[in-house]
Design an enzyme around this catalytic site. Structure first.
Site, PDB file in Angstrom:
ATOM      1  N   ARG A 113      18.675 -30.182 -13.321  1.00  0.00           N
ATOM      2  CA  ARG A 113      17.373 -30.730 -12.918  1.00  0.00           C
ATOM      3  C   ARG A 113      16.980 -30.303 -11.512  1.00  0.00           C
ATOM      4  O   ARG A 113      15.819 -30.005 -11.249  1.00  0.00           O
ATOM      5  CB  ARG A 113      17.382 -32.253 -13.036  1.00  0.00           C
ATOM      6  CG  ARG A 113      17.153 -32.749 -14.459  1.00  0.00           C
ATOM      7  CD  ARG A 113      17.487 -34.211 -14.610  1.00  0.00           C
ATOM      8  NE  ARG A 113      16.785 -35.028 -13.638  1.00  0.00           N
ATOM      9  CZ  ARG A 113      17.215 -36.224 -13.223  1.00  0.00           C
ATOM     10  NH1 ARG A 113      18.352 -36.714 -13.695  1.00  0.00           N
ATOM     11  NH2 ARG A 113      16.526 -36.915 -12.347  1.00  0.00           N
ATOM     12  N   SER A 136      18.961 -40.386 -17.722  1.00  0.00           N
ATOM     13  CA  SER A 136      20.165 -40.087 -16.959  1.00  0.00           C
ATOM     14  C   SER A 136      20.845 -41.367 -16.492  1.00  0.00           C
ATOM     15  O   SER A 136      22.062 -41.543 -16.639  1.00  0.00           O
ATOM     16  CB  SER A 136      19.811 -39.205 -15.760  1.00  0.00           C
ATOM     17  OG  SER A 136      20.951 -38.953 -14.962  1.00  0.00           O
ATOM     18  N   THR A 190      29.016 -43.712  -2.915  1.00  0.00           N
ATOM     19  CA  THR A 190      29.908 -44.867  -2.789  1.00  0.00           C
ATOM     20  C   THR A 190      31.373 -44.451  -2.761  1.00  0.00           C
ATOM     21  O   THR A 190      32.176 -44.970  -1.971  1.00  0.00           O
ATOM     22  CB  THR A 190      29.652 -45.846  -3.939  1.00  0.00           C
ATOM     23  OG1 THR A 190      28.304 -46.310  -3.862  1.00  0.00           O
ATOM     24  CG2 THR A 190      30.586 -47.033  -3.869  1.00  0.00           C
ATOM     25  N   LYS A 212      24.496 -43.460 -19.027  1.00  0.00           N
ATOM     26  CA  LYS A 212      25.839 -43.783 -18.518  1.00  0.00           C
ATOM     27  C   LYS A 212      26.111 -45.279 -18.613  1.00  0.00           C
ATOM     28  O   LYS A 212      27.224 -45.699 -18.926  1.00  0.00           O
ATOM     29  CB  LYS A 212      25.971 -43.294 -17.076  1.00  0.00           C
ATOM     30  CG  LYS A 212      25.883 -41.782 -16.935  1.00  0.00           C
ATOM     31  CD  LYS A 212      26.181 -41.327 -15.531  1.00  0.00           C
ATOM     32  CE  LYS A 212      25.067 -41.627 -14.546  1.00  0.00           C
ATOM     33  NZ  LYS A 212      23.895 -40.743 -14.731  1.00  0.00           N
ATOM     34  N   LYS A 213      25.096 -46.089 -18.326  1.00  0.00           N
ATOM     35  CA  LYS A 213      25.287 -47.536 -18.388  1.00  0.00           C
ATOM     36  C   LYS A 213      25.462 -47.994 -19.847  1.00  0.00           C
ATOM     37  O   LYS A 213      26.230 -48.922 -20.117  1.00  0.00           O
ATOM     38  CB  LYS A 213      24.109 -48.262 -17.741  1.00  0.00           C
ATOM     39  CG  LYS A 213      23.885 -47.877 -16.292  1.00  0.00           C
ATOM     40  CD  LYS A 213      25.139 -48.049 -15.441  1.00  0.00           C
ATOM     41  CE  LYS A 213      24.910 -47.619 -14.010  1.00  0.00           C
ATOM     42  NZ  LYS A 213      26.144 -47.681 -13.199  1.00  0.00           N
ATOM     43  N   ASP A 232      26.620 -54.480 -14.096  1.00  0.00           N
ATOM     44  CA  ASP A 232      26.647 -53.319 -13.215  1.00  0.00           C
ATOM     45  C   ASP A 232      25.308 -53.206 -12.503  1.00  0.00           C
ATOM     46  O   ASP A 232      24.325 -53.861 -12.876  1.00  0.00           O
ATOM     47  CB  ASP A 232      26.947 -52.038 -13.998  1.00  0.00           C
ATOM     48  CG  ASP A 232      27.461 -50.906 -13.107  1.00  0.00           C
ATOM     49  OD1 ASP A 232      27.554 -51.096 -11.878  1.00  0.00           O
ATOM     50  OD2 ASP A 232      27.761 -49.825 -13.654  1.00  0.00           O
ATOM     51  N   LYS A 233      25.289 -52.351 -11.491  1.00  0.00           N
ATOM     52  CA  LYS A 233      24.094 -52.105 -10.679  1.00  0.00           C
ATOM     53  C   LYS A 233      23.962 -50.607 -10.471  1.00  0.00           C
ATOM     54  O   LYS A 233      24.957 -49.877 -10.398  1.00  0.00           O
ATOM     55  CB  LYS A 233      24.235 -52.847  -9.349  1.00  0.00           C
ATOM     56  CG  LYS A 233      23.359 -52.337  -8.221  1.00  0.00           C
ATOM     57  CD  LYS A 233      24.157 -51.451  -7.277  1.00  0.00           C
ATOM     58  CE  LYS A 233      23.301 -50.908  -6.142  1.00  0.00           C
ATOM     59  NZ  LYS A 233      24.060 -49.880  -5.358  1.00  0.00           N
ATOM     60  N   HIS A 234      22.710 -50.151 -10.399  1.00  0.00           N
ATOM     61  CA  HIS A 234      22.465 -48.744 -10.077  1.00  0.00           C
ATOM     62  C   HIS A 234      21.369 -48.661  -9.029  1.00  0.00           C
ATOM     63  O   HIS A 234      20.372 -49.388  -9.101  1.00  0.00           O
ATOM     64  CB  HIS A 234      22.045 -47.950 -11.314  1.00  0.00           C
ATOM     65  CG  HIS A 234      21.779 -46.502 -11.005  1.00  0.00           C
ATOM     66  ND1 HIS A 234      22.766 -45.560 -10.985  1.00  0.00           N
ATOM     67  CD2 HIS A 234      20.632 -45.851 -10.666  1.00  0.00           C
ATOM     68  CE1 HIS A 234      22.252 -44.382 -10.654  1.00  0.00           C
ATOM     69  NE2 HIS A 234      20.953 -44.539 -10.453  1.00  0.00           N
ATOM     70  N   SER A 235      21.551 -47.768  -8.072  1.00  0.00           N
ATOM     71  CA  SER A 235      20.539 -47.521  -7.047  1.00  0.00           C
ATOM     72  C   SER A 235      20.013 -46.109  -7.202  1.00  0.00           C
ATOM     73  O   SER A 235      20.770 -45.181  -7.534  1.00  0.00           O
ATOM     74  CB  SER A 235      21.141 -47.699  -5.653  1.00  0.00           C
ATOM     75  OG  SER A 235      20.269 -47.189  -4.659  1.00  0.00           O
TER      76      SER A 235
END
Length: 452
Positions: A174, A189, A126, A193-194, A86-89
Site C-alpha cells: 500500500r 487491514s 509498541t 487481524k482483530k 483489544d485496542k487499535h490505534s
C-alpha cells in the site's frame, strides 16, 4: 465464461470500472495474494482500483473476512468468552497508550492479547518501546500467549506470520502504490487481524490532525464509522474514539522516554492527556464486555486501577512473563526516577532548545518533531532497520502555557555530537507561539463513535 469472469485481470477490470465484486471473487483474489499466485503487479493494480473506485460496505466486509480467513485464527478457553478485548490505534506521535492500557484492563479482569507491530516511520511502535527494556521478549507462540494470559491477563506480542498473512502482503504494497489512505483497505487491514485474534470487544483510537493518518475530524469520523460497522458485523462489539493528534501525546517522544512516561501513568500520575485517552478507551472496553454498566463507570473503574497500583503490578508481572528478569522489572516499576533511567539507559547528549521570543504556546507540531527524531535514529524506514531506543525528546511546555524569551521548551536526547542547523531550525519551527492570554488546551478526545 465462468472461468473468464473469475480471472484476476477480469476482477481488476471490474473494480477499475466501478463494478461491485462478489464475495467469492474477493475471496479468490485474497487467497491468491496469500498463496502467491497473484502477481505483485496485479495486486498493485487492484489496490489502486479500490483506492480510486472505493468499495461498498458489503465488499469491505467480504474483503475483511477473506483476509482474516487467509491464515490461522487464535483459539481461547471458553471461559474467557466475553472478556477478550483489544485496542487499535491509527498511529501518532508519542502514542504509548497500549503500555498503560493493557495492564490496566487486565487488572480489571479482562484478557488482553494485544498484538502490536514494530513501527515503520518516524518513531517506533509498541514493541519497539517494550524492547528498550532489558530482557523483554516479544516472540510468543499462541500457546505461550495463552499461558501468559492465564497468569497475568495481558501480553503484548508481535503479529504471527500465520495471522492474516494476506494483510502483510497488501500492507507492504500500500505504501509503494500510494494507496495507504484507502478507507476499505484501512478497514480491512485493521479488522482482519482483530477478527483472526477472536476478541469479543474492540476499541479503536482514530486520530486526526496534522500528525495523523486522518487530517480532519470528518475524515476520521468516516473511518471510525466504517470500522465500527464492519467490526460489529464480524461479531466484535466495536466502538471508536476520535482523538486529536496535532502535537505529541503526553510530553515524551522516543522509545525509552515513552516507557518512563507510561510508568508514570500506571502510577496514577503523568500527563493529563495520556490519562484521559487511556481511561476513555479502557472505559469503553469495560462497558462493551459487560464489566461496567456504562462507559462512564468503566472509565472510573479503569482510573482506579491506575491509582491503586493494581495496573502497575500487572505491568510488572507481564514484563516478568515476557522475559524481563524479576529484579529488573521490580526496579523499573517500583524504583525511583534515577533508578528507572539506569535500567533503560540514557542518551549520550541532551540539548535544550530555547524560546525565540515571549508568547503563549498555541501548540507544538508533532510531525516536525517526529521527523527530526527519525533522522536521529528513533524510527526506521524499512523492516529490519535498527532503532536507537534512547533517542527522543521531552516537551518542557504545554499548549496554553506562557513562555518567556530564552526559556527552555524542548529537551532532545540523542547520540550525535550535536543537532545540525537544519534539525534545530525544524524543531524551532514546531513551536507555534501567539500573543493570546494563557488558556486551557482542548481535550485529547474529541468524539466517540458507538455501535447502533
Amino acid at each position: 465464461m465462468a472461468a473468464e469472469a473469475s480471472s484476476i485481470p477480469e476482477l481488476i477490470r471490474k473494480k477499475r470500472d466501478g463494478e461491485r465484486l462478489r464475495d467469492e471473487e474477493i475471496e479468490r483474489f485474497v487467497q491468491g495474494v496469500a498463496d502467491g499466485s497473484v502477481q505483485q503487479g496485479q495486486i498493485g493494480a487492484m489496490l489502486m482500483a479500490i483506492r480510486l473506485r472505493g468499495m461498498a460496505a458489503e465488499e469491505t466486509l467480504a474483503l475483511t473476512r477473506a483476509m482474516a480467513a487467509s491464515g490461522r485464527a487464535l483459539a481461547w478457553p471458553a471461559g474467557w468468552r466475553g472478556r477478550l478485548v483489544d485496542k487499535h490505534s491509527t498511529g501518532g506521535v508519542g502514542d504509548k497508550v497500549s503500555l498503560a492500557l493493557a495492564p490496566a484492563l487486565a487488572a480489571c479482569g479482562c484478557k488482553v492479547p494485544m498484538i502490536s507491530g514494530r513501527g515503520l516511520g518516524h518513531t517506533g511502535g509498541t514493541l519497539d518501546k517494550l524492547e528498550s527494556i532489558p530482557g523483554f521478549c516479544a516472540a510468543q507462540s499462541p500457546e505461550q500467549m495463552r499461558r501468559i494470559l492465564e497468569q497475568v491477563g495481558c501480553c503484548i506480542v508481535g503479529q504471527s506470520e500465520e495471522l492474516a498473512p494476506a494483510d502483510r502482503v497488501l500492507y507492504g504494497l500500500r505504501d509503494v502504490t500510494a494507496t495507504v489512505d484507502s478507507l476499505p483497505l484501512i478497514t480491512a487491514s485493521i479488522l482482519s487481524k482483530k477478527a483472526a485474534e477472536q476478541v469479543s470487544a474492540l476499541v479503536l483510537d482514530v486520530k486526526f490532525g496534522s500528525a495523523a493518518l486522518c487530517p480532519t475530524l470528518e475524515s476520521a469520523r468516516q473511518l471510525a464509522h466504517s470500522l465500527v460497522s464492519v467490526g460489529g458485523r464480524l461479531g466484535m462489539r466495536t466502538a471508536a474514539v476520535l482523538s486529536r493528534m496535532d502535537g505529541p501525546l503526553g510530553r515524551c517522544v522516543g522509545n525509552s522516554l515513552e516507557v518512563l512516561e507510561a510508568l508514570q501513568c500506571l502510577e496514577g500520575r503523568g500527563p493529563a492527556d495520556l490519562r484521559e485517552l487511556v481511561t476513555t478507551l479502557g472505559g469503553l472496553l469495560l462497558w462493551q464486555c459487560g464489566a461496567a454498566a456504562s462507559a462512564e463507570q468503566g472509565t472510573g473503574r479503569l482510573a482506579r486501577a491506575l491509582d491503586d497500583g493494581s495496573a502497575l503490578r500487572t505491568f510488572e508481572a507481564m514484563l516478568g512473563a515476557q522475559g524481563v528478569p524479576p529484579a529488573t522489572a521490580r526496579l523499573l516499576c517500583a524504583g525511583s526516577a534515577p533508578q528507572r533511567c539506569r535500567v533503560l539507559g540514557q542518551a549520550a547528549t541532551r540539548e535544550e532548545l530555547l524560546a525565540p521570543r515571549a508568547g503563549t504556546v498555541r501548540r507544538v507540531e508533532g510531525l516536525p518533531l517526529a521527523r527530526v527524531l527519525h533522522e536521529l535514529g528513533a524510527g526506521r524506514a524499512r523492516a529490519g532497520d535498527a532503532i536507537k531506543p534512547r533517542v527522543g525528546a521531552e516537551l518542557l511546555v504545554t499548549a496554553g502555557q506562557r513562555l518567556e524569551a530564552g526559556q527552555p521548551w524542548l529537551r532532545v536526547h540523542h547520540e550525535a555530537a550535536g543537532l545540525r542547523g537544519a534539525q534545530r531550525r525544524a524543531l524551532q519551527g514546531a513551536l507555534a507561539l501567539c500573543d493570546a492570554e494563557p488558556f486551557r488546551p482542548a481535550p485529547r478526545v474529541a468524539q466517540l463513535v458507538l455501535p447502533p
